[in-house]
Design an enzyme around this catalytic site. Sequence first.
Site, PDB file in Angstrom:
ATOM      1  N   LYS A 171      18.741 -61.994  97.543  1.00  0.00           N
ATOM      2  CA  LYS A 171      19.493 -61.986  96.162  1.00  0.00           C
ATOM      3  C   LYS A 171      20.453 -60.900  96.319  1.00  0.00           C
ATOM      4  O   LYS A 171      20.138 -59.776  96.873  1.00  0.00           O
ATOM      5  CB  LYS A 171      18.394 -61.817  95.149  1.00  0.00           C
ATOM      6  CG  LYS A 171      18.714 -61.638  93.842  1.00  0.00           C
ATOM      7  CD  LYS A 171      17.439 -61.431  92.813  1.00  0.00           C
ATOM      8  CE  LYS A 171      17.865 -61.518  91.287  1.00  0.00           C
ATOM      9  NZ  LYS A 171      16.676 -61.592  90.538  1.00  0.00           N
ATOM     10  N   SER A 203      16.532 -64.860  86.900  1.00  0.00           N
ATOM     11  CA  SER A 203      17.801 -64.465  87.177  1.00  0.00           C
ATOM     12  C   SER A 203      18.136 -64.763  88.690  1.00  0.00           C
ATOM     13  O   SER A 203      19.130 -64.701  89.135  1.00  0.00           O
ATOM     14  CB  SER A 203      17.946 -62.794  87.108  1.00  0.00           C
ATOM     15  OG  SER A 203      17.000 -62.097  87.782  1.00  0.00           O
ATOM     16  N   SER A 213      11.677 -63.497  86.934  1.00  0.00           N
ATOM     17  CA  SER A 213      12.797 -64.129  87.643  1.00  0.00           C
ATOM     18  C   SER A 213      12.280 -64.539  89.144  1.00  0.00           C
ATOM     19  O   SER A 213      13.272 -65.091  89.938  1.00  0.00           O
ATOM     20  CB  SER A 213      13.958 -63.104  87.651  1.00  0.00           C
ATOM     21  OG  SER A 213      14.639 -62.988  86.546  1.00  0.00           O
TER      22      SER A 213
HETATM   23  N1  GLN Z   1      14.354 -63.344  81.597  1.00  0.00           N
HETATM   24  C1  GLN Z   1      14.038 -62.128  81.490  1.00  0.00           C
HETATM   25  C2  GLN Z   1      15.159 -61.068  81.051  1.00  0.00           C
HETATM   26  O1  GLN Z   1      16.219 -61.616  81.062  1.00  0.00           O
HETATM   27  C3  GLN Z   1      13.513 -61.724  83.016  1.00  0.00           C
HETATM   28  C4  GLN Z   1      14.501 -61.485  84.141  1.00  0.00           C
HETATM   29  C5  GLN Z   1      14.027 -60.876  85.361  1.00  0.00           C
HETATM   30  O2  GLN Z   1      12.844 -61.097  85.758  1.00  0.00           O
HETATM   31  N2  GLN Z   1      15.101 -60.290  86.250  1.00  0.00           N
HETATM   32  O3  GLN Z   1      15.074 -59.922  80.998  1.00  0.00           O
END
Ligand code: GLN
Length: 483
Positions: A76, A151, A175
Site C-alpha cells: 500500500k 482505504s 481498511s
Molecule cells: N473508513 C474509515 C475512515 O475513513 C477507515 C479508514 C481506514 O481504516 N484507514 O476513517
Amino acid sequence: MHQLTLAEIARGLADKKFSSEELTKTLLARIAQLDPQLNSFISLTEDLALQQAKAADARRANGESGALLGAPIAHKDLFCTQGIRTSCGSKMLDNFKAPYDATVVAKLASAGAVTLGKTNMDEFAMGSANESSYYGAVKNPWNLEHVPGGSSGGSAAAVAARLLPAATATDTGGSIRQPAAFTNLTGLKPTYGRVSRWGMIAYASSLDQGGPLARTAEDCAILLQGMAGFDANDSTSIDEPVPDYSASLNDSLKGLRIGVPKEYFSAGLDPRIAELIHHSIKELEKLGAVIKEISLPNMQHAIPAYYVIAPAEASSNLSRFDGVRFGHRCADPKNLEDLYKRSRGEGFGAEVQRRIMVGAYALSAGYYDAYYLKAQKIRRLVKNDFMAAFNEVDIILGPTTPNPAWKLGAKNSDPVAAYLEDVYTITANLAGLPGLSMPAGFVDGLPVGVQLLAPYFQEGRLLNVAHQYQLNTDWHTRTPTGF
Ligand code: GLN
C-alpha cells in the site's frame, strides 16, 4: 501461474517448477494488460522486482528456503520505500521519494519477498471506497461499476483480480477488513502494536495498524509472519513473541465458544447479508464450535467517537505537511502564511481538508471536553464491552459490513453515509483488538465478508478458525469474471 496462492508459490519454487523471475515477469505482464481497467497501482517497480526476484532465485539455489523467498507482493502506498515514490494517495506527496524503508517493507524484503509496486489508496487512508485518491478511483474486479472498498482498495482489487497473490495494507477503522469483504479476500488487522508502524505514514496513530490482504487465511498467516514483531523504532510496538501462525492453522475447533452480538443484527444490516452470516455460523457449528448470543451495548456510540478521535489525530499528524519539509510547495509564496495556506490548500483533497477541520475543531480549547474527551470515554466503554464479552467467549463473529460494495459515486455527496458503513469494523480499532474478514458468499454478484474478532494477540486463533472454515467452504476460491 497467476492463480497460485502464496503457499502454492512457495511449494512451486521449492520444487523448482518455476523461478521467481519467471513468476515475476508473468505477473508484471498481467498487471500491464489488466490494471488499466482497475487502477489498482500508483507506481510499478519493475526493475526492483526483477532484481529482487533474481536475488531470491540465487538464494534458493544456495540452499535457502522460506515461505516468502521469491514471493511477489505489493505495498500500500503509505509504506515508505527508499528511493521510490511514497504518495499516500495524495497530491501533497506526489513528488515524495522516501529516504528509508518502513520496517514492514524492510522485513519483507529481507525474507525475500519481491515488490511489484505500490498500490492505490484513499488519500491519507481516509475513506471506505478508494474514491478519494489523487490518482483516481479504483474499480472492483467483481463489478467495475462498484467500489472495491477503502482505504486499501488498490491492494484489494489487485489481489482479487489475481494480479498478485497478496499485498500489505493498513486498517485504522476497517481498511483491511472492509475491502477484503468487498472483493472476496481474507484480510487481517492485527492487535495494535503487533506490526511496526515505523515508516507507515500516519493517519490516526492510536488506531493505525498494518496487516496482510490475501485470498486465504493460510496466505495471511505467511504474510503476517513476515510483518509482525517488536520494533524499537516504534514506541507503541509491543515486545511479545511472534508465534508460528502456520503451525496452529489446523487446530481443532471443538468446543470453540463463538459469541454473536445481538446488536449486530439491527435494521441497518442488509437481510441477505444476515442470512449469509447465519450460514457461516452453521458451518462453524458443524466443525464443533458452540454459539452463544452476547451483547456489546456501547456499539452504537462507536462511529461518532471514532469520527472525532481519528480526525483529531489526523489534524495533528498532517500538520507536518506544510510546504516546508515534505511534498508539495505552492509556486511563488508571498510570505510564510501564504506558503502554508496555499501549499496545504493545493496539496490536500476535499476529504482530507474536511477531516483536518473537524479534528482541529474537536481539539480546540473550548470544545476539547465536549468532543475529544467524551470520545475517549466512549472508547473505554467500547473496550470494556469487549473485555466482558471475552470472559464468556473465545471469538466474536458477525458481518464485516452492513451492505455490499456500493456503486462508484453513490455516496460522494454524503460523507456521513459512507462513515456509517464502518459500523462493524471500527470498534476493533478503538479497542486495539485483532480482527479478520473472510469470504462468506455473494449478494447480487458482489462478495460478502464475515468478521471474526479475538482477544489481544490471538491472531493465530483467527487464522485457525478462518482456515478451517475455508477447508470446508469454497467462497474464497471464486474468481471474478474477466480476471
Ligand atoms: N473508513 C474509515 C475512515 O475513513 C477507515 C479508514 C481506514 O481504516 N484507514 O476513517
